[in-house]
Design an enzyme around this catalytic site. Structure first.
Site: not given
Lengths: 436, 436
Positions: B137, B144, B209, B211, B243, B247, B250, B263, B267
């Protein structure tokens, strides 16, 4: 969970393979580690094997020899004879244990010798034993994390999460090779501490990392975490792992998402996987300072404190091109031990899956650099040379701060305990070629 | 390298599949994206397919229909009919292009209709189209990176390496699913800003996310980098990718080695892969401020500035459980564009391999969250709600700062350019289930 000792662990066992009965062999009949191999120089297919002394038992050649064995052992041998060990890894601990018992009985000195099932290790080529679906690297040595942290963040060496979270990150599966791997010195971007802009070129701070590899056996479904108490049932076995690292690339690229090109050019593992059953007599207490926090409940389990760890000696040897030319043997530059790990193997699996992440048979976990508390137990040159400031002097007078072209790094691992014999992991070696 | 327009791009082309000729279809005859599918509800095996209107051309059903086609197209169809697309991806651009041309000719309104090669999309089940060896990734949106950087590091939002290094990290292949994926809200360690110790529980800051996914076609041998100018020949095509990110996990875990459990629980990708050949008319100039540094030579190539990018609109829609219950359609919460990417697809492949890292057919790269410069182009809730401080109000009056159980996120992508028709990526949808 802890594996009970059984007849395969009996220290008195001897084999009809004479080389397995010498005191310095890595592979006595109490060990029986797995590999993927073929006879060198032939267009043979790879298949599973088990070490005994200086020989390999070919699982594909076992058929008739296991006629009287447990059907579970026979089917495990059939799975293990495939072109990789994934199916055997997926078969689970009962199958692994049945095969181990059958092989132990087959190879004992009171059994009939069956040389037809053996291939000399000297005539074998090895391969990465599994198709590795995902490779994860952890960071389980607090001594390494502190020493490296001091170099990258002098004011803040050990981050606040370290004693709570088994820190890990995903690595690259496609560049994992087996002992004997060579690679060209990686090129990439680096930036000096006083420079405004990066430059592109070959890494000048190439390093190794001394790690233990953990092959996952049966995995878990997505969304269904593995409990810490059950986690060792999902581990097929351990190997040695060298996580080659380009420190100058790493320092420039690693924020904010972690190491990438500084690590993914090559990772080398030993051909042999020593099973957790073989390692049962060699467990170690989990080491943690009394002042450190207790693990959160999902990282705690009954056998953690008594025997969560493994007492495995880990040695690093370096041979330069000049030493090789002059017939000088590889020189030991470090001796550490896996018992120093701040997190146990079971904790790594429990943590990895607690969010629902799926592990699969054949996945590989790296322990992270296994540095011990003493300077001579450093698991990387970065630590040993204090970030490139204190050169290491070799037996022929050469000095090293980081690896030079032509250098070979060899790692070895072994354990012994009381009346239980020494068992070993063999070696993982790799050599640096010049940048392209 | 840039792909020349050819007869398959002719805007005047129409198909005998009537649904492919409507102005709002994602899949006119100029698109022809690939998928892996089977008829739903049968124990059929998965095989490759190509979208046309609301139908799928089954590559396994093509045999006779391609009798008069280029042998390269026929062999590509055979490879594409296998149980995943890896072999077709590995076949390279000449094979992909030959198959596209043959399919274009077969499906045109002046060719004989062949309904026997079609399966209605409404009757199909999709799967992840390749066995993904490694998933990487990236972090290619400077908007961002700046917005998120401000939240994590207010004094230092954009790190010094950003404008030099296409930042990336390895992700988890085993938990990638296709559109329709559901997952239980992940549990893990989090620590509040003012707390001394972490707590364990379900994530309270669950995010998506937006992507673009990049499927690698033919890879490279370890040690042999892919040149930027040649890199697009190694790209099979693009898809949409969500993705999912926790948070709070993270923020606590990501230092120093990057995101991991925040993460790797899930996915989700769209079933359709739009080829670079299909996207040839929809390229965009590479966007970079004049004051920004020029790319290092290994990241530069002739077509970079004129047409290094892709003009792909990217939309995010949210439907809560209450909206679903009340028959309220998913609401658009963001509209961004892939042309804002700070690094191009070719640069990502050149960077990924410059150190000798090996890519393989079927590998997946994520672009990183594609936020644009405007607030309404934010590619994640973290940005849209300013770190959870400014709630988003939905059409039914519900508010969101992060995702709640039962929320479905759907992403769509499409492009059009001058006289060239709109072509689309279909959708990727995924739904949050309660924590276990």
């Amino acid at each position: 969970m802890s594996i009970q000792l059984n007849e395969t662990h009996d220290p008195a066992l001897r084999s009809w393979v004479a080389s397995a009965n010498t005191p310095d062999t890595d592979f006595p009949i109490q060990n029986l580690p797995f590999c993927l191999f073929r006879r060198a120089g032939r267009n043979a297919v790879f298949g599973g094997g088990v070490a005994i002394g200086d020989q390999i038992v070919s699982l594909a050649a076992l058929g008739r020899a296991l006629e009287d064995a447990d059907p579970l052992a026979r089917s495990a041998a059939v799975l293990g004879a495939r072109s990789n060990l994934n199916a055997l890894m997926d078969a689970g601990p009962a199958a692994w244990s049945a095969l181990r018992l059958a092989l132990s009985r087959l190879l004992r000195s009171d059994a009939a010798p069956r040389p037809e099932i053996l291939v000399p290790q000297a005539e074998a080529e090895f391969a990465v034993p599994a198709q590795i679906g995902d490779y994860t690297d952890f960071y389980t040595s607090i001594h390494h994390a502190t020493a490296v942290g001091k170099l990258f963040r002098p004011d803040n060496p050990l981050l606040p999460n370290y004693k709570w979270v088994p820190i890990g990150y995903h690595g690259r599966a496609s560049t994992i090779g087996v002992s004997g791997q060579t690679f060209h010195r990686p090129r990439g971007q680096t930036r000096g501490a006083t420079e405004a802009e990066p430059v592109f070129g070959p890494s000048k701070r190439l390093d190794y990392e001394l790690e233990v590899g953990i092959f996952v056996g049966g995995g878990n479904a997505r969304g269904e975490p593995i409990e810490a108490a059950d986690a060792e049932r999902h581990v097929f076995g351990l190997c040695l792992l060298n996580d080659w690292s380009a420190r100058d690339l790493q320092a420039w690229e690693y924020q904010p998402l972690g190491p990438f090109l500084s690590k993914n050019f090559a990772t080398t593992i030993s051909p042999w996987i020593v099973t957790l059953e073989a390692l049962a007599p060699y467990r170690a207490a989990w080491q943690r300072d009394a002042a450190d926090p207790q693990p959160l409940p999902y990282l705690d389990y009954p056998s953690l404190r008594d025997s969560g760890g493994f007492d495995i000696e880990l040695e690093v040897l370096l041979q330069t091109a000049a030493m090789r030319r002059d017939g000088i043997a590889p020189a030991r530059i470090s001796l550490s031990n896996f018992r120093h790990s701040y997190w146990t193997v079971a904790q790594l699996l429990a943590h990895h899956t607690v969010n629902g992440c799926a592990l699969q048979a054949g996945d590989l976990l790296g322990s992270g650099t296994q540095s011990g508390p003493q300077p001579e137990e450093a698991g990387s040159l970065l630590e040993m040379t204090a970030g490139g400031k204190q050169p290491l002097t070799l037996p022929n007078g050469e000095q090293r701060i980081f690896l030079e072209d032509g250098d070979t790094i060899e790692m070895r691992g072994w354990t012994k305990a009381g009346r239980h014999p020494r068992i070993g992991f063999g070696a993982v070696a790799g050599t640096v070629l010049p940048a392209r």
